[in-house]
Enzyme design. Structure first.
Site, PDB file in Angstrom:
ATOM      1  N   ARG A 228      19.500  32.448  29.259  1.00  0.00           N
ATOM      2  CA  ARG A 228      18.859  32.501  30.665  1.00  0.00           C
ATOM      3  C   ARG A 228      17.966  31.684  31.024  1.00  0.00           C
ATOM      4  NH1 ARG A 228      23.620  34.027  30.711  1.00  0.00           N
ATOM      5  NH2 ARG A 228      24.497  35.750  31.858  1.00  0.00           N
ATOM      6  N   GLU A 257      20.331  27.414  39.072  1.00  0.00           N
ATOM      7  CA  GLU A 257      21.252  26.488  38.518  1.00  0.00           C
ATOM      8  C   GLU A 257      21.953  26.048  40.191  1.00  0.00           C
ATOM      9  OE1 GLU A 257      23.241  28.437  35.594  1.00  0.00           O
ATOM     10  OE2 GLU A 257      21.721  28.530  34.315  1.00  0.00           O
ATOM     11  N   HIS A 284      25.232  24.951  32.164  1.00  0.00           N
ATOM     12  CA  HIS A 284      25.632  26.394  31.564  1.00  0.00           C
ATOM     13  C   HIS A 284      26.964  26.483  31.101  1.00  0.00           C
ATOM     14  CE1 HIS A 284      24.535  30.775  32.719  1.00  0.00           C
ATOM     15  NE2 HIS A 284      25.389  30.704  31.555  1.00  0.00           N
TER      16      HIS A 284
END
Length: 312
Positions: A228, A257, A284
């Site tokens: 994360r 993000e 991601h």
């Protein structure tokens, strides 16, 4: 029983749920307000990461037996509220752990062998063999922070490639038949050439890895984060690179993000990240393989059948 699915999922989910006696109502474009309005009619809810599950969302969901998280992280779920409401939490780290492990190893190999730099140079007509001489992964000592599903999968791949693997997990110790060593962080700070992050986002881990943390490494270390983004402070990372404490980084996750919605400070930090040839960025996708997309459904269906159906 009816299960509401509010995020994009592999199309295998509906038949998998039907096979275990659940009707799948697939509404990936549904709004939060619409979920709140109709959730009292459902026995199950499946989400990915965009939906925050809190008391507002499920407070009146009197029939709801479970929330299924299509992936590993459950930081978008208010676990305390769900426990009070007797709603089970089911996630699927078994579904994408291999994908995360392969991506982690891929980032390490790319960084050690200057793959992105060399690729760009050759495209520009620069043939620099000596400047792009790489290092073998097998020669590296790798420190893993966290030894859950993801950390374990990464360790298996690294030991198969000949790495020395040191693991620190505050809540779990392991020997794994001598293939990895469960150690304190002081030993990882002393010995690690590569440091890979595999902890969930919790109040304890948020912003945990800052400049002070990175300054404790004795070697100039490679940092990899496929966990994360909020665990690793990016300003601290950049400063540690400037000081020579970090030699390169592979980041699949960022603190924010939503690249079109960065604060002024986040934009300045991001601009520095993308200018560095020593940083590899991916969006991601470590756990987002074609295979894991379906496997996550299989894991959720298996858990619904084993943990929800048997009790009803």
């Amino acid at each position: 029983m009816k299960c509401l699915v509010v995020d994009e999922m592999h199309d295998s989910l509906a038949p998998m749920l039907a096979a275990i006696g659940w009707e799948c109502v697939y509404q990936p474009k549904i709004t939060r307000a619409e979920i709140i309005d109709i959730i009292p009619d459902y026995d199950g809810l499946i989400i990915r990461s965009k939906t925050r599950v809190d008391r507002e969302l499920v407070g009146h969901a009197n029939k709801l037996k479970f929330v299924g998280r299509a992936g590993a992280g459950i930081d978008n779920l208010d676990e305390a509220v769900l426990k009070i409401l007797n709603i089970r939490v089911l996630n699927a780290p078994e579904g994408n752990r291999n994908a995360v492990a392969e991506h982690t190893v891929g980032l390490a190999l790319a960084l050690l062998n200057n793959l992105t730099i060399a690729n760009e140079q050759v495209r520009q007509g620069v043939w620099d063999r000596e400047g792009n001489r790489g290092m073998e992964l097998a020669s590296q000592t790798v420190g893993l922070l966290g030894y859950g599903f993801m950390g374990t999968a990464v360790a298996k791949k690294l030991t198969a490639l000949g790495c020395k693997v040191l693991v620190y997990d505050k809540y779990k110790r392991t020997t794994d038949n001598g293939l990895v060593s469960s150690v304190e962080m002081d030993q990882i700070f002393e010995e690690a050439d590569i440091f890979s992050i595999h902890v969930p986002l919790t109040p304890e881990t948020r912003n945990m890895i800052d400049l002070n943390y990175l300054n404790q490494f004795k070697k100039s270390v490679v940092i990899i984060n496929t966990a994360r983004g909020e665990v690793l402070q990016l300003e601290g990372l950049l400063e540690a690179m400037k000081l020579g404490k970090v030699r390169s980084a592979g980041l699949d996750v960022l603190e924010n993000e939503k690249l079109n919605n960065l604060t002024e400070n986040q934009q300045m930090t991001f601009s520095k990240l993308i200018k560095s040839s020593k940083i590899i960025l991916t969006p991601h996708v470590a756990g987002w393989s074609l295979e894991s997309y379906k496997r996550i459904n299989e894991v959720l269906a298996e858990k619904i059948d084993a943990e929800i159906n048997v009790n009803n």
